[in-house]
Design a protein around this motif. Structure first.
Motif, PDB file in Angstrom:
ATOM      1  N   ALA A   1      -1.769   7.721  -0.210  1.00 32.74           N
ATOM      2  CA  ALA A   1      -0.440   7.462  -0.240  1.00 32.74           C
ATOM      3  C   ALA A   1       0.414   8.511   0.483  1.00 32.74           C
ATOM      4  N   GLU A   2      -0.088   9.471   0.295  1.00 29.15           N
ATOM      5  CA  GLU A   2       0.755  10.702   0.801  1.00 29.15           C
ATOM      6  C   GLU A   2       0.957  10.619   2.403  1.00 29.15           C
TER       7      GLU A   2
ATOM      8  N   TRP B   1      -2.566  -3.410   1.855  1.00 31.83           N
ATOM      9  CA  TRP B   1      -1.849  -2.571   1.500  1.00 31.83           C
ATOM     10  C   TRP B   1      -1.807  -2.547  -0.212  1.00 31.83           C
ATOM     11  N   ASP B   2      -2.274  -1.558  -0.947  1.00 30.89           N
ATOM     12  CA  ASP B   2      -2.308  -1.800  -2.348  1.00 30.89           C
ATOM     13  C   ASP B   2      -1.062  -1.385  -2.885  1.00 30.89           C
ATOM     14  N   VAL B   3      -0.306  -2.353  -3.441  1.00 34.29           N
ATOM     15  CA  VAL B   3       1.132  -1.755  -3.624  1.00 34.29           C
ATOM     16  C   VAL B   3       1.423  -0.916  -4.844  1.00 34.29           C
ATOM     17  N   ASP B   4       0.233  -1.030  -5.708  1.00 33.76           N
ATOM     18  CA  ASP B   4       0.223  -0.151  -7.108  1.00 33.76           C
ATOM     19  C   ASP B   4      -0.385   1.155  -6.854  1.00 33.76           C
ATOM     20  N   ASN B   5      -1.306   1.135  -6.030  1.00 35.52           N
ATOM     21  CA  ASN B   5      -2.250   2.336  -5.694  1.00 35.52           C
ATOM     22  C   ASN B   5      -2.640   2.361  -4.521  1.00 35.52           C
ATOM     23  N   PRO B   6      -1.924   2.699  -3.404  1.00 33.77           N
ATOM     24  CA  PRO B   6      -2.242   2.560  -2.011  1.00 33.77           C
ATOM     25  C   PRO B   6      -3.217   3.766  -1.787  1.00 33.77           C
TER      26      PRO B   6
ATOM     27  N   GLY C   1       2.249   6.381   3.051  1.00 28.64           N
ATOM     28  CA  GLY C   1       3.433   6.063   2.224  1.00 28.64           C
ATOM     29  C   GLY C   1       4.986   6.257   2.543  1.00 28.64           C
TER      30      GLY C   1
ATOM     31  N   GLY D   1       8.002   6.742   5.416  1.00 30.96           N
ATOM     32  CA  GLY D   1       8.747   5.840   6.243  1.00 30.96           C
ATOM     33  C   GLY D   1       8.418   5.803   7.799  1.00 30.96           C
TER      34      GLY D   1
ATOM     35  N   ARG E   1       2.144  -2.005   5.258  1.00 35.61           N
ATOM     36  CA  ARG E   1       3.253  -1.469   3.922  1.00 35.61           C
ATOM     37  C   ARG E   1       4.334  -2.404   4.010  1.00 35.61           C
TER      38      ARG E   1
END
Ligand code: SF4
Ligand code: SF4
Ligand code: SF4
Lengths: 682, 260
Positions: free
Chosen positions: A259-260, A251-256, A263, A265, A274
Motif C-alpha cells: 500500500a505504501e 486492487w484489494d480495497v481493504d488490504n492492497p 496507495g 496519488g 486503484r
C-alpha cells in the motif's frame, strides 16, 4: 450458434425515412461484436458509396454493444461509436471513439446488440428505446439544451413518473429501479462542431472523431435506452467461476498489496487499478467528500462522484482541460461546462493551446490578422474559458472557425503546414493531438499512425511501463518487465524485444516492434473494440496486484469470452479475428483514399530531439530503464518499419493496401471486390 | 413457518403520501393488507391472507452494506441474477443499487438489499404462504416463486423503499422473489445461505457488502448501512467528511516530461 452474450438483433433506425428495422446479429457473429460488427455493418451499408463526407446523411452512427455488455465482465462497460469522423484530417476517416457508463448495458437489457442510425432528420429528434419499443421522438424543447439538462429531461420523458429510489413498471411485469441511459450531443454537436463530443452522464464522453457533430448533422439530439430483459450466458457457472478467479488481479480495497508504494496519488494510481484515481481535481486538503464511481461492471471505479457533484464521473482530460487559476472549485466547474457544451476535451486542449500561441505571436487578437474579441489576456480565468467554449460551441465570432477543430482551423488561416510541422500546433495523427512520445514509446506512435487517430489505449505496453518507470520506484527490473510483459502477448510470446524501446537493432524499428504493433492493433480491434473493454483496464499483461506480477492477460480474455458466448476458441484465435477487423477497417480507409504515403508524422516528430522518458531498453547487451533523451526519429527507418509491418499483416508494402489473398483468407472476398473496383487492391 | 402465523393486522396506517420508510418507523410489524389490496389493481385473484404471525424466529444471516463505499458497478446485481437464473439482468437482482450520476455524494447511490426483517411483513402477508421463513435453513425469509400467485401483496407490503421483493418473469408469468442469502443458486458451484457464501458479497470489488449473523439494529437504515471502510480507503483520498485528512500524501510528484 449465438448461445450467449448476444440478444440476436441490432436496431436499425433511418432518420430520413423515419423507419425502424432490425439486423440479425447472427449474420455478423464472425466479427465478434462491438467494433467488429460495426465495421462490417458500415461496409455493407455504405462501403460501395465511399468516399463521402462525414456530414452527408449517408454517414452512419453505429453504436455496437459487445457480448460482454450488460454482463459483469470486468471493465467491459464501454460503448464503441463508429462512423466517418469529421474531426479527422485531411480525410474524415471511418473512425471510432468510445465512452463508459451504463449505455451499452441498458441497450442489451432492452434487447439490442447495437444501434445503427442512418440518414438525417429534417427536424430535431431523439430515439427512445424501452425494451423492444423504439420510437423516434420530437426533440422539441430539448434541442438547444446542454448535455446535462438533455439527459435529465429525456429521463423524465421516458419514465414520466420516474421516482429516484423506487421501482418503475415500464410495461406489464417489466420493473426497473434504474434511470434511463442517455447519450446525447450538446450545443457544439448541434452546430456541427468538429469538436462535438457525445456525452453520457455528467462526464463520460466519446471525445474523439467529432461524433457529436454527426449527431447534429442528423438533427439527432440523443438516444435513450432502458430495458428489463435477460442477457443470456452460455455457461453461467463457468462465468461465475471466472469472475471470482479474476478477483486476484484487482486492487484489494481493504488490504492492497504494498500500500505504501501503490496507495498514494502518484503514477501508480494510474496503473494499479486503484479506485478513484482518474479525477485529478480532488487531491487538495481539505478533500471534498466523494466516492469512487464505476462504469457498469468495472472493478476499478476510476471516477468520483462528489458531495458538490462537480466533476462527477469526469476523469483525466475531462478534469484537466480547463484550469482556472487559484480555484479548484471553478476548475471543476470549467471542465463541467465543457461537458455541458459537449466539446471533446482531447481536441479542445490543443486548440486552446494553439489560440494562446497565436495570441502570443501577435497573430490573433483584437485588431490583429485574425481578429477576435476573445479576452485573451484573461487566460486562466473562468470567464475566458466560458467565452471561448461558448463561441466554439455556438460558432460565434472566431468560434465559427475554431469549431472546425485544430487542423482545419490552421488550414483556414493558412498556417497548417508551418505550425504543424514545427510542432507549434502539436498534432500528430490525422488531426488528433500528440500524446505519448512516438520517438520513445514507438508502439503508441505506430499504432496511431497505422490507425485513424490517436491510439488512446493506455494499458497497451507503454503505459504500465511508463508510469512504473516514472515513479522512480519500479516494482520490476527492466529485464523482468520485458519478460513478463511479452509472456502475455500471445501468439508472439517469448520475444522480450517487443518492448525494447531503444533505437538499437532490437529496438523501435525492429521486427519485434512490428509484432508488438500488430499485437496492439489486433488487441485493439478484438478485445477493446469487439469486446467493449476499457482501455484503462485492458490488456493487463503485468500488475502489481499479484505476487508474481502476472496480469490476467491473456487467460482471462478467452476464459470470459468462451463462458459468455459458448464458443471454444483460444486467445490467439480471437486475436486473428482482431487482425481481420483491422484489415476491414484498413480497407475502408483505402476506399476513402488511404495510401502508405499518408502514414507519416509531421516533421517535428522526426526532427525535434526528444526529452525522452524512462522505458525498458536493451542497450549494450543489457536491459535497463533509460530515457532515450536526445533521440530523433529516423525517417528511412520508419519507412522500412512500415514496409515490414505491411508485409507482416498481409498488405502490399508499396501502398499499404490489403491484398486479395489476405482478404480472401479472412472471408472478406467482397471487400477485395470493392477494392478492386476502385483499383486499390494490394 | 407460514402456518405459524397468527392474526396480526390491526389497522391501516398506509395511505398515499406516507413513504414506506415512514411506515416502517410508524408501523413496524403492523400491516394493512386489506386496505392495500383493495387499492391495488388486481393482477390475480387475491385470497384473504392466512392468519399472520407477530413473531418469527430471527434469521441467522443478514446483509449489511456501506453505501459510501459502493461504486455503483452493479456487479453484485448481475451476480445475484446469474447464480439464481443463469442470465444477467439487473431487474432480476434481489439487491438493487440505484444511482444518479448527476447526484451529490452520498445521496447519489442507494443500496437496497433485503433486510431479513425481524418481522418479515412480506411473509406475514403472503396470502398463500409462498413467502415463508425457512426454518430448516437458518430462518431465511424466502419466497418460493413457484407458489407465488402473482397478487403483488408482498410488493406493496415490504416497508422498504424500494420494496425488496423483486418482480420477475418466470415462464412468461410475473412472480415475486426475494433475497434468499443465496440458498438456492443452481448456477453457482458454491453453497449459499447463512453458513455459506453470498454471490453479491463475493463479487463486490469494493467489499461494500458483508454477511453478518447477528440481527442489525432495525431502526431506519442505521444498523444495515454501516462503515466498512478502513484507512486504506481513506488513503485513496476518499473521505466522507472534509475535516478528515488521509495519512498518505495524495499529491503528484511533478517530473519534467510527464504526460497524463
Ligand atoms: S422483503 Fe422486505 S419485508 Fe420481507 S424481509 Fe426483506 S426487507 Fe423485510
Ligand atoms: S445474498 Fe444472494 S440472493 Fe441475496 S442479494 Fe446477495 S446475491 Fe442476491
Ligand atoms: S458490487 Fe459492490 S461496488 Fe458494485 S454496485 Fe454492488 S455494492 Fe456497489
Amino acid at each position: 450458434m449465438m448461445k450467449g452474450g448476444y440478444t440476436g438483433k441490432i436496431l436499425r433506425v433511418n432518420l430520413t425515412t423515419k423507419t425502424i428495422g432490425t439486423i440479425d446479429t447472427a449474420k455478423y457473429e464472425e466479427f465478434g461484436g462491438g467494433h467488429g460488427i460495426g465495421s462490417a455493418v458500415f461496409f455493407d451499408l455504405v462501403g460501395d458509396q465511399l468516399p463521402f463526407d462525414a456530414f452527408d446523411p449517408r454517414n452512419c452512427i453505429i453504436m455496437m454493444a459487445s457480448p460482454f455488455s450488460g454482463t459483469f465482465m470486468p471493465g467491459s462497460g464501454r460503448c464503441e461509436v463508429q462512423g466517418l469522423g469529421p474531426m479527422l484530417y485531411p480525410i474524415e476517416w471511418f473512425g471510432h471513439s468510445n465512452f463508459g457508463g451504463r449505455f451499452t448495458a441498458q441497450l442489451k437489457f432492452a434487447g439490442w446488440d447495437g444501434i445503427v442510425v442512418e440518414g438525417a432528420s429534417d427536424e430535431p429528434v431523439w430515439i427512445n428505446i424501452v425494451n423492444d419499443k423504439v420510437k423516434i421522438e420530437s426533440a422539441n424543447g430539448i434541442w438547444g439544451m446542454d448535455t446535462w439538462d438533455t439527459q435529465e429531461e429525456i429521463s423524465r420523458r421516458v419514465v414520466p413518473d420516474l421516482k429516484y429510489g423506487e421501482w418503475a413498471e415500464l410495461a406489464e411485469n417489466c420493473f426497473t429501479t434504474q434511470i434511463p441511459a442517455v447519450v446525447c450531443c450538446g450545443p457544439a454537436g448541434e452546430n456541427k462542431s468538429r469538436l462535438g463530443a457525445l456525452l453520457h452522464g455528467p462526464g463520460s464522453q466519446a471525445a474523439l472523431c467529432g461524433f457529436g457533430g454527426v449527431f447534429g448533422s442528423k438533427k439527432l439530439k440523443a438516444i435513450s435506452a432502458i430495458g428489463t430483459s435477460d442477457v443470456p450466458i452460455a455457461d453461467p457457472k463457468a462465468f461465475m467461476d471466472a469472475r471470482l478467479w479474476y478477483r486476484r488481479f484487482q486492487w484489494d480495497v481493504d488490504n492492497p498489496r504494498e500500500a505504501e508504494r501503490f496507495g498514494t496519488g502518484g503514477p501508480y494510481a494510474l496503473i494499479s487499478g486503484r479506485p478513484s484515481g482518474g479525477n485529478t481535481l480532488n487531491r487538495d486538503i481539505p478533500l471534498t467528500p466523494a466516492r469512487a464511481a464505476a462504469c457498469a461492471s468495472c472493478p476499478r471505479g476510476c471516477r468520483m462522484r462528489l458531495a458538490t457533484s462537480d466533476s462527477n464521473e469526469s476523469v483525466c482530460g475531462g478534469t484537466m482541460t480547463i484550469t482556472v487559476q487559484g480555484s479548484t472549485k471553478f476548475t471543476r466547474q470549467g471542465n463541467d461546462l465543457m461537458q455541458k457544451y459537449g466539446l471533446g476535451h482531447w481536441q479542445l486542449i490543443p486548440l486552446m493551446g494553439y489560440v494562446q500561441t497565436l495570441y502570443r505571436k501577435g497573430i490573433l487578437g483584437k485588431g490583429k490578422q485574425i481578429d477576435t474579441d476573445l479576452p485573451l489576456d484573461r487566460n486562466g480565468t473562468f470567464g475566458y474559458a466560458d467565452t471561448l467554449m461558448r463561441q466554439i460551441a455556438l460558432r460565434e465570432g472566431i468560434g465559427n472557425d475554431l469549431s472546425e477543430a485544430c487542423a482545419r482551423f490552421a488550414e483556414k488561416i493558412g498556417r497548417y503546414e508551418e505550425d504543424v510541422n514545427s510542432g507549434e500546433l502539436s498534432l500528430a495523427y490525422y488531426g488528433t493531438a500528440n500524446h505519448y512520445d512516438p520517438v520513445i514509446e514507438a508502439e503508441w506512435g505506430f499504432g496511431s499512425l497505422l490507425g485513424e487517430r490517436d491510439l488512446m489505449l493506455h494499458m497497451m505496453s507503454n503505459y504500465p511501463i511508463h508510469w512504473m518507470a516514472w515513479s522512480g520506484d519500479p516494482y520490476l527490473t527492466a529485464e523482468e518487465t520485458a519478460k513478463l510483459y511479452t509472456d502475455a502477448m500471445e501468439p508472439y510470446q517469448g520475444d522480450p524485444f517487443m518492448v525494447d524501446h531503444s533505437d538499437g537493432p532490437t529496438g523501435i524499428y525492429s521486427d519485434s516492434k512490428v509484432k508488438q504493433v500488430a499485437w496492439i492493433k489486433h488487441y485493439e480491434k478484438f478485445w477493446v473494440g469487439a469486446g467493449g473493454f476499457c482501455g484503462w483496464r485492458w490488456p493487463m499483461c503485468i500488475t502489481n496486484n499479484t505476487a508474481d506480477r502476472r496480469g490476467p492477460t491473456p487467460r482471462a480474455e478467452e476464459k470470459f469470452w468462451n463462458a459468455v458466448t459458448g464458443n471454444n476458441l483460444t486467445f490467439a484465435d480471437y486475436m486473428e479475428i482482431g487482425h481481420k477487423i483491422y484489415t476491414l477497417d484498413r480497407s475502408i480507409w483505402v476506399l476513402q483514399g488511404r495510401h502508405r504515403d499518408m502514414e507519416v508524422y509531421p516533421d517535428y516528430i522526426y526532427d525535434r530531439p526528444t526529452r525522452g522518458h524512462d522505458m525498458t531498453m536493451y542497450i549494450d547487451g543489457k536491459w535497463k530503464y533509460d530515457t532515450g533523451a536526445g533521440r530523433k526519429l529516423d525517417r528511412a527507418k520508419v519507412e522500412d518499419f512500415k514496409t515490414r509491418f505491411y508485409k507482416f499483416e498481409g498488405y502490399n508494402h508499396e501502398n499499404g493496401y490489403p491484398t486479395r489473398a489476405t482478404l480472401e483468407k479472412m472471408n472478406l472476398g467482397k471487400v477485395a471486390a470493392a477494392l478492386e473496383k476502385k483499383g486499390r487492391l494490394g | 413457518m407460514p402456518g405459524d402465523k397468527k392474526a396480526g393486522n390491526k389497522e391501516s396506517n398506509v395511505k398515499k403520501g406516507l413513504s414506506r420508510r415512514d411506515f416502517l418507523v410508524a408501523g413496524g410489524t403492523v400491516a394493512a393488507v386489506d386496505a392495500l389490496i383493495a387499492s391495488t389493481p388486481a393482477k390475480a385473484a387475491t385470497p384473504s391472507p392466512p392468519a399472520a404471525a407477530t413473531t418469527y424466529p430471527a434469521s441467522e444471516g443478514y446483509l449489511v452494506y456501506d453505501s459510501k463505499k459502493c461504486a455503483g458497478c452493479t456487479t453484485c446485481m448481475l451476480s445475484c441474477s446469474l447464480v439464481h437464473y443463469g442470465v444477467q439482468n439487473l431487474s432480476r437482482s434481489r439487491i438493487q443499487i440505484i444511482q444518479d450520476s448527476f447526484g451529490k455524494f452520498p445521496n447519489d447511490i442507494q443500496m437496497a438489499p433485503c433486510r431479513q426483517c425481524k418481522t418479515p411483513v412480506c411473509v406475514q402477508n403472503c396470502p398463500v404462504g409462498a413467502a415463508f421463513v425457512d426454518t430448516e435453513n437458518g430462518n431465511v425469509r424466502r419466497i418460493d416463486s413457484s407458489k407465488c400467485i402473482g397478487c403483488r401483496t408482498c410488493l406493496k407490503m415490504c416497508p422498504q423503499q424500494p420494496h425488496r421483493t423483486v418482480w420477475v418473469v418466470i415462464d412468461g408469468k410475473g412472480k415475486s422473489s426475494k433475497c434468499d442469502l443465496c440458498l438456492d443458486t443452481p448456477y453457482w458451484n458454491e453453497k449459499g445461505g447463512p453458513g455459506g457464501k453470498q454471490a453479491c458479497v463475493e463479487t463486490c470489488p469494493m467489499k461494500a457488502i458483508k454477511f453478518v449473523a447477528v440481527m442489525p439494529e432495525q431502526k431506519e437504515t442505521e444498523g444495515y448501512d454501516v462503515n466498512l471502510r478502513n484507512d486504506h480507503w481513506l488513503n485513496l483520498g476518499l473521505v466522507d467528511n472534509s475535516t478528515v485528512v488521509p495519512k498518505m500524501d495524495l499529491t503528484w510528484r511533478i517530473l519534467p516530461g510527464g504526460e497524463e
